[in-house]
Design an enzyme around this catalytic site. Sequence first.
Site, PDB file in Angstrom:
ATOM      1  N   ASP A 195      -2.676   1.060   6.954  1.00  0.00           N
ATOM      2  CA  ASP A 195      -1.881   0.873   5.810  1.00  0.00           C
ATOM      3  C   ASP A 195      -1.477  -0.797   6.068  1.00  0.00           C
ATOM      4  O   ASP A 195      -1.135  -1.126   4.836  1.00  0.00           O
ATOM      5  CB  ASP A 195      -0.676   1.713   6.025  1.00  0.00           C
ATOM      6  N   GLU A 220      -0.904  -1.419  -5.213  1.00  0.00           N
ATOM      7  CA  GLU A 220      -2.177  -0.476  -5.458  1.00  0.00           C
ATOM      8  C   GLU A 220      -1.922   0.426  -6.686  1.00  0.00           C
ATOM      9  O   GLU A 220      -1.054   0.970  -6.734  1.00  0.00           O
ATOM     10  CB  GLU A 220      -2.534   0.298  -4.194  1.00  0.00           C
ATOM     11  N   ASP A 228       0.880  -1.139   0.007  1.00  0.00           N
ATOM     12  CA  ASP A 228      -0.045  -0.149  -0.078  1.00  0.00           C
ATOM     13  C   ASP A 228       1.179   1.217  -0.219  1.00  0.00           C
ATOM     14  O   ASP A 228       1.568   1.652   1.174  1.00  0.00           O
ATOM     15  CB  ASP A 228      -0.847   0.027   1.237  1.00  0.00           C
TER      16      ASP A 228
END
Lengths: 184, 184
Positions: B141, B68, B7
């Site tokens: 996160d 991501e 992330d």
Amino acid sequence: MRVLGVDPGLTRCGIGVVDGQPGRPISLVDVFVVRTPPTDDIGARLLGVERELERMLATHRPDAVAVERVFSQHNVRTVMGTAQAGAVAIVAAARHGIPVALHTPSEVKAAVTGSGRADKDQVGVMVTRLLRLDAMPKPADAADALALAICHLWRGAANARLSAAAAKVPVSRLPKGSAQKGWR
Amino acid sequence: MRVLGVDPGLTRCGIGVVDGQPGRPISLVDVFVVRTPPTDDIGARLLGVERELERMLATHRPDAVAVERVFSQHNVRTVMGTAQAGAVAIVAAARHGIPVALHTPSEVKAAVTGSGRADKDQVGVMVTRLLRLDAMPKPADAADALALAICHLWRGAANARLSAAAAKVPVSRLPKGSAQKGWR
């Protein structure tokens, strides 16, 4: 002082190296444009950019690296590729302990042509003239990378003088937001 | 199969490693959140992210890395930091010859919660449940990085089945734009 300028991109990434001192003529050391095929996946493309950057860093050992500062107002796809290639350049320089500076396209144009709104061709003409080259570096990414390096040489000298002057002024006296902002 | 999910971010970058096979329970291998101070320059921050990624890659030797996919519709500053940290993850994986996949936030949410519009907390609850953890990974996160890895494990299996099926169909019969698009 030797500066390596990077005009980041995936399809074409310009890398230009320039030598110079404030108040003296500047000279071309090397210029190269990395190309990576759009059919390759993003990992292979970024790796291709990284390898050529590493080669140029190892060969020319610059004192500073200047990368174009990216804004996200433009085309999403292009901006992402530019940001990604730029990040590869920034982290490669950091890995070698070389200071990195970011300059906006209009700062670069203003530095080499006197106008922040100059077009690509005008930048190419001035880069050719300032480096006393026989022909304009092609493609435009090559000229842009050299313009970034020249901009950094000149702005670096100006910023060093400003910092020296500012160091004599108490921080509380400086206008709000006058500290240089990084690209975070 | 072992997947390392990322992330990406500068202030906090989540890295989660998950083991699993289609149709079998999945398990947590490791999770870590890199933090870099906003006062550091961009080079030092990206280098901090790269170092922890390299450490996790060397320690856990994943079969795939899932990052991501970033869109630039959001806040300019945040998006740039996310794109830069993501590029560092993509190029690190490519350097090790590990395949990289990109998944959108809604693909990740849909994979772990059944809804592409799930909120952060719902993702955290499902990650905790799917990995049979005693407590929700914090900060968000960490949970998001694990959700990315889980999404990739599951979508990877589904995509492999789709590719196998598509391989039996002449390309001209496939709907336009049905080829998976990379983040270029």
